[in-house]
Scaffold this motif. Structure first.
Motif, mmCIF file in Angstrom:
data_model
loop_
_atom_site.group_PDB
_atom_site.id
_atom_site.type_symbol
_atom_site.label_atom_id
_atom_site.label_comp_id
_atom_site.label_asym_id
_atom_site.label_seq_id
_atom_site.Cartn_x
_atom_site.Cartn_y
_atom_site.Cartn_z
ATOM 1 N N SER A 1 11.936 -32.739 75.538
ATOM 2 C CA SER A 1 13.238 -33.397 75.390
ATOM 3 C C SER A 1 13.103 -34.889 75.658
ATOM 4 O O SER A 1 13.701 -35.721 74.954
ATOM 5 C CB SER A 1 14.265 -32.776 76.346
ATOM 6 O OG SER A 1 14.507 -31.415 76.030
ATOM 7 N N GLY A 2 12.321 -35.249 76.685
ATOM 8 C CA GLY A 2 12.072 -36.662 76.962
ATOM 9 C C GLY A 2 11.373 -37.344 75.798
ATOM 10 O O GLY A 2 11.701 -38.479 75.436
ATOM 11 N N ALA A 3 10.416 -36.648 75.206
ATOM 12 C CA ALA A 3 9.707 -37.205 74.057
ATOM 13 C C ALA A 3 10.651 -37.396 72.867
ATOM 14 O O ALA A 3 10.587 -38.405 72.157
ATOM 15 C CB ALA A 3 8.549 -36.294 73.664
ATOM 16 N N ALA A 4 11.545 -36.432 72.664
ATOM 17 C CA ALA A 4 12.514 -36.553 71.569
ATOM 18 C C ALA A 4 13.440 -37.737 71.793
ATOM 19 O O ALA A 4 13.785 -38.473 70.847
ATOM 20 C CB ALA A 4 13.329 -35.261 71.454
ATOM 21 N N LEU A 5 13.846 -37.949 73.041
ATOM 22 C CA LEU A 5 14.716 -39.082 73.371
ATOM 23 C C LEU A 5 14.019 -40.410 73.062
ATOM 24 O O LEU A 5 14.598 -41.299 72.431
ATOM 25 C CB LEU A 5 15.099 -39.014 74.848
ATOM 26 C CG LEU A 5 15.899 -40.188 75.412
ATOM 27 C CD1 LEU A 5 17.267 -40.279 74.746
ATOM 28 C CD2 LEU A 5 16.049 -40.064 76.919
ATOM 29 N N ILE A 6 12.766 -40.537 73.495
ATOM 30 C CA ILE A 6 12.028 -41.786 73.270
ATOM 31 C C ILE A 6 11.792 -42.012 71.776
ATOM 32 O O ILE A 6 11.958 -43.126 71.274
ATOM 33 C CB ILE A 6 10.695 -41.750 74.047
ATOM 34 C CG1 ILE A 6 10.979 -41.748 75.560
ATOM 35 C CG2 ILE A 6 9.819 -42.941 73.681
ATOM 36 C CD1 ILE A 6 9.740 -41.530 76.414
#
Length: 393
Positions: A218-223
């Motif tokens: 999810s963090g990777a998708a946000l970035i």
């Protein structure tokens, strides 16, 4: 159960505009909650859903105290980075680099975000999930939306949390996180959960509090959604040659890499700069302190956190995790203490510069104003305010 979010997100974003325009805040908290209830019903919630979401709702004075007590961001880059990057934290990050290798490889393959970046934010946000916050998330969001400093930012987050609650993915009574409403190992706000939550472990729901796979992906998708460029650099420590021309520096001044190379900039660890593209010169503590070239991906990281010191430290830590050497602190001119910084910001405002809030924090707007005044006064324009500049102003 995590379901398709597109329709709900559109609804939330539509109400965001209405709420921002109304910007209702302040006054009696009970009366304010009554008005909020009407918004939640307008969002499609039933009386039962709204009552469940608001049951036990209360303002939290500890949230407001935390919001006004962010002195850690008044530290300079060297002090701040040494505070956050301990030997233990670096060792843990490198251990995670091995133990979570397959998951981190998946994140890079699917979203283009390298392991060091995810590990740096995982480390700084929650110490790898160990410290996720003890504030009731719903009450934190209610408190900050009722407070009149940033209601346009936090009221939409309440609507997003309500939508998550309707789906069964957010318990308003028990969900805890940071004082500003972020949830889970990588500290994401409810609206980001709606838009970018990833079920990384395949169990049918997104759980950022206990699932490492869900949190990191999810963090990777946000970035990525903020514009991250795969296989591209984000920060490179450089050396300034003797007599270096300081006329170009700061995040408002980007030049082709070929120009920086022509000016004599080279990586401190040797080799040459990457080919092509643009970069900006960042001098966190002026011309005599650490020096970095930052790339467009660095600007993406500022979407995660608005503190330049925090983002620079996280970006640098990511390179350390992946094997870079300790930065050279140099011998910078002493900076200003928080009260002096506030005085400086007030003087800059009096001269017509937009520095945002007078908060004693050397942010991007204050740095640019400092650089402009240094040019006007014939001082080295390195965007690092010191006693000499304060006196001349």
């Amino acid at each position: 159960m995590w379901r398709s979010f597109s329709g709900a997100l559109a609804l939330v974003l539509g109400l965001t505009t209405t709420s921002a325009q109304a910007a209702t805040c302040g006054g009696d908290f009970t009366t304010w909650l009554h008005d909020l209830r009407a918004d939640l019903l307008a969002a499609g919630g039933t009386e039962a859903e709204v009552s469940r979401f608001l049951r036990g709702a209360a303002a939290d004075p500890k949230v407001l105290a935390a919001d006004r007590r962010q002195g850690v961001f008044q530290r300079n880059f060297t002090d701040f980075s040494r505070r956050l990057i301990s030997a233990d934290r670096l060792n843990k990050a490198r251990a995670k680099l091995k133990s979570e290798a397959s998951l981190l490889a998946r994140a890079e393959k699917e979203y283009g975000v390298p392991p060091g970046i995810l590990l740096a934010f995982w480390a700084f946000e929650t110490d790898f999930g160990a410290v996720q916050g003890e504030f009731n998330t719903r009450n934190a969001l209610l408190t900050l939306a009722h407070d009149c400093r940033r209601p346009g930012l936090f009221r939409p987050q309440i609507l997003a949390a309500f939508e998550l609650s309707r789906r069964g993915d957010f318990d308003p009574a028990t969900t805890k996180g940071a004082w500003a409403g972020e949830i889970g190992m990588v500290q994401m706000l409810p609206a980001d959960l709606l838009a970018r939550g990833v079920d990384g472990d395949g169990d049918g729901r997104v759980d950022l509090q206990s699932s490492v796979a869900d949190a990191l992906l999810s963090g990777a998708a946000l970035i990525r959604d903020h514009g991250w460029q795969a296989a591209a650099p984000w920060i490179t420590e450089v050396r300034l040659p003797q007599g270096f021309d300081l006329s170009h520096n700061g995040l408002n001044d980007w030049l082709p890499v070929a120009d920086w190379r022509a000016k004599g900039l080279r990586p401190r660890e040797g080799g040459d700069l990457p080919e092509g593209g643009e970069a900006a010169l960042l001098l966190p503590q002026g011309r005599l302190g650490p020096a970095f070239l930052v790339w467009p991906n660095f600007r993406v990281l500022t979407e995660w956190n608005q503190s330049l010191t925090y983002v620079t430290t996280a970006a640098y830590f990511a390179t350390r995790i992946e094997g870079a050497a300790v930065f050279d602190p140099g011998d910078p001119v002493p900076g200003l203490n928080p009260e002096q910084m506030k005085t400086l910001q007030q003087k800059l405002k009096q001269r017509g510069h937009d520095v945002g809030n007078v908060d004693g924090i050397l942010g991007l707007m204050t740095r640019e104003a400092v650089r402009r005044e240094q040019i006007r006064l014939g001082l080295p324009p390195d965007a690092w305010p010191d006693q000499r500049l304060l006196e001349q102003l």
